[in-house]
Design a protein around this motif. Sequence first.
Motif, PDB file in Angstrom:
ATOM      1  N   PHE A   6       0.829  -1.207   0.000  1.00 20.74           N
ATOM      2  CA  PHE A   6       0.000   0.000   0.000  1.00 20.74           C
ATOM      3  C   PHE A   6       0.868   1.264   0.000  1.00 20.74           C
ATOM      4  O   PHE A   6       0.448   2.292  -0.561  1.00 20.74           O
ATOM      5  CB  PHE A   6      -0.992  -0.015   1.160  1.00 20.74           C
ATOM      6  CG  PHE A   6      -2.141  -0.998   0.960  1.00 20.74           C
ATOM      7  CD1 PHE A   6      -2.306  -1.689  -0.232  1.00 20.74           C
ATOM      8  CD2 PHE A   6      -3.068  -1.219   1.972  1.00 20.74           C
ATOM      9  CE1 PHE A   6      -3.357  -2.593  -0.416  1.00 20.74           C
ATOM     10  CE2 PHE A   6      -4.126  -2.111   1.802  1.00 20.74           C
ATOM     11  CZ  PHE A   6      -4.269  -2.802   0.608  1.00 20.74           C
ATOM     12  N   CYS A   7       2.066   1.226   0.592  1.00 21.28           N
ATOM     13  CA  CYS A   7       2.977   2.371   0.459  1.00 21.28           C
ATOM     14  C   CYS A   7       3.368   2.553  -1.011  1.00 21.28           C
ATOM     15  O   CYS A   7       3.508   3.686  -1.482  1.00 21.28           O
ATOM     16  CB  CYS A   7       4.215   2.181   1.337  1.00 21.28           C
ATOM     17  SG  CYS A   7       3.923   2.504   3.100  1.00 21.28           S
ATOM     18  N   LYS A   8       3.504   1.434  -1.747  1.00 16.44           N
ATOM     19  CA  LYS A   8       3.818   1.527  -3.181  1.00 16.44           C
ATOM     20  C   LYS A   8       2.638   2.105  -3.967  1.00 16.44           C
ATOM     21  O   LYS A   8       2.833   2.826  -4.949  1.00 16.44           O
ATOM     22  CB  LYS A   8       4.201   0.150  -3.731  1.00 16.44           C
ATOM     23  CG  LYS A   8       5.569  -0.307  -3.268  1.00 16.44           C
ATOM     24  CD  LYS A   8       5.887  -1.698  -3.805  1.00 16.44           C
ATOM     25  CE  LYS A   8       7.233  -2.174  -3.276  1.00 16.44           C
ATOM     26  NZ  LYS A   8       7.444  -3.612  -3.540  1.00 16.44           N
ATOM     27  N   THR A  45       0.524   7.634   5.909  1.00 22.12           N
ATOM     28  CA  THR A  45       1.608   7.208   6.800  1.00 22.12           C
ATOM     29  C   THR A  45       1.485   5.703   7.014  1.00 22.12           C
ATOM     30  O   THR A  45       0.378   5.157   7.039  1.00 22.12           O
ATOM     31  CB  THR A  45       1.509   7.914   8.152  1.00 22.12           C
ATOM     32  OG1 THR A  45       0.155   7.779   8.646  1.00 22.12           O
ATOM     33  CG2 THR A  45       1.833   9.388   8.031  1.00 22.12           C
ATOM     34  N   HIS A  46       2.628   5.027   7.150  1.00 22.49           N
ATOM     35  CA  HIS A  46       2.596   3.572   7.324  1.00 22.49           C
ATOM     36  C   HIS A  46       2.309   3.228   8.782  1.00 22.49           C
ATOM     37  O   HIS A  46       3.164   3.390   9.649  1.00 22.49           O
ATOM     38  CB  HIS A  46       3.910   2.921   6.886  1.00 22.49           C
ATOM     39  CG  HIS A  46       3.876   1.433   7.030  1.00 22.49           C
ATOM     40  ND1 HIS A  46       3.414   0.597   6.041  1.00 22.49           N
ATOM     41  CD2 HIS A  46       4.188   0.635   8.075  1.00 22.49           C
ATOM     42  CE1 HIS A  46       3.449  -0.655   6.465  1.00 22.49           C
ATOM     43  NE2 HIS A  46       3.919  -0.651   7.709  1.00 22.49           N
ATOM     44  N   ILE A  47       1.095   2.742   9.028  1.00 20.52           N
ATOM     45  CA  ILE A  47       0.695   2.178  10.320  1.00 20.52           C
ATOM     46  C   ILE A  47       0.363   0.725  10.008  1.00 20.52           C
ATOM     47  O   ILE A  47      -0.416   0.450   9.095  1.00 20.52           O
ATOM     48  CB  ILE A  47      -0.540   2.916  10.885  1.00 20.52           C
ATOM     49  CG1 ILE A  47      -0.223   4.405  11.129  1.00 20.52           C
ATOM     50  CG2 ILE A  47      -1.014   2.253  12.182  1.00 20.52           C
ATOM     51  CD1 ILE A  47      -1.449   5.255  11.475  1.00 20.52           C
ATOM     52  N   HIS A  96      -0.189  -5.499   5.497  1.00 17.88           N
ATOM     53  CA  HIS A  96       0.115  -4.968   6.823  1.00 17.88           C
ATOM     54  C   HIS A  96       0.392  -3.464   6.775  1.00 17.88           C
ATOM     55  O   HIS A  96       1.447  -2.976   7.206  1.00 17.88           O
ATOM     56  CB  HIS A  96       1.241  -5.796   7.449  1.00 17.88           C
ATOM     57  CG  HIS A  96       0.799  -7.219   7.667  1.00 17.88           C
ATOM     58  ND1 HIS A  96       0.072  -7.632   8.774  1.00 17.88           N
ATOM     59  CD2 HIS A  96       0.875  -8.294   6.861  1.00 17.88           C
ATOM     60  CE1 HIS A  96      -0.240  -8.909   8.641  1.00 17.88           C
ATOM     61  NE2 HIS A  96       0.241  -9.340   7.499  1.00 17.88           N
ATOM     62  N   HIS A  97      -0.594  -2.773   6.221  1.00 14.80           N
ATOM     63  CA  HIS A  97      -0.670  -1.313   6.224  1.00 14.80           C
ATOM     64  C   HIS A  97      -2.130  -1.030   6.551  1.00 14.80           C
ATOM     65  O   HIS A  97      -3.026  -1.499   5.830  1.00 14.80           O
ATOM     66  CB  HIS A  97      -0.265  -0.761   4.848  1.00 14.80           C
ATOM     67  CG  HIS A  97      -0.291   0.736   4.716  1.00 14.80           C
ATOM     68  ND1 HIS A  97       0.800   1.487   4.292  1.00 14.80           N
ATOM     69  CD2 HIS A  97      -1.295   1.631   4.922  1.00 14.80           C
ATOM     70  CE1 HIS A  97       0.458   2.768   4.245  1.00 14.80           C
ATOM     71  NE2 HIS A  97      -0.813   2.878   4.639  1.00 14.80           N
ATOM     72  N   LEU A  98      -2.370  -0.297   7.626  1.00 14.23           N
ATOM     73  CA  LEU A  98      -3.734  -0.067   8.108  1.00 14.23           C
ATOM     74  C   LEU A  98      -4.674   0.303   6.967  1.00 14.23           C
ATOM     75  O   LEU A  98      -4.366   1.175   6.146  1.00 14.23           O
ATOM     76  CB  LEU A  98      -3.715   1.069   9.139  1.00 14.23           C
ATOM     77  CG  LEU A  98      -5.074   1.467   9.736  1.00 14.23           C
ATOM     78  CD1 LEU A  98      -5.659   0.328  10.567  1.00 14.23           C
ATOM     79  CD2 LEU A  98      -4.916   2.728  10.590  1.00 14.23           C
TER      80      LEU A  98
HETATM   81 ZN    ZN Z   1       2.739   0.863   4.104  1.00 16.91          ZN
END
Ligand code: ZN
Length: 113
Positions: A6-8, A45-47, A96-98
């Motif tokens: 999900f950050c990607k 933000t990565h949570i 594993h990204h909220l």
């Molecule tokens: Zn992430």
Amino acid sequence: MSDCLFCKIISGAIPSSKVYEDDQILAFRDIAPQAPTHILVIPKTHIPSVDGITAENSAVVAHIFAAIPAIAAAEGLTGGYRVVSNCGADAGQTVHHLHFHILGGKPLSLEMA
Ligand code: ZN
Ligand code: AMP
């Protein structure tokens, strides 16, 4: 996090079907929809999960929940909808990204466990 799917998606390295974006959050269509409308809402933000929410970072969660009714309305979910967040292995969390699932567009089954 460089290895987070999900950050990607947030960075644009992986494409997504965006339905809403602002400076703090992104909403996009789930790639494997479980209902006629299935949207994921994530913080930029990565949570890692609900377990990673703290007093210091929870403002973005409030922001997500303030955005969800507008996203649901824009999708025409006038009959209602469900918001779900899977946390950890027993809940079946796979990314594993909220993220919060918005599910709707039909009467939903109550099978949650
Ligand atoms: Zn992430
Ligand atoms: P969870 O099982 O609660 O961790 O949810 C992860 C969700 O991410 C699943 O519903 C997947 O279908 C969805 N998903 C995985 N990869 C992508 C992707 N590239 N774009 C959109 N949704 C995805």
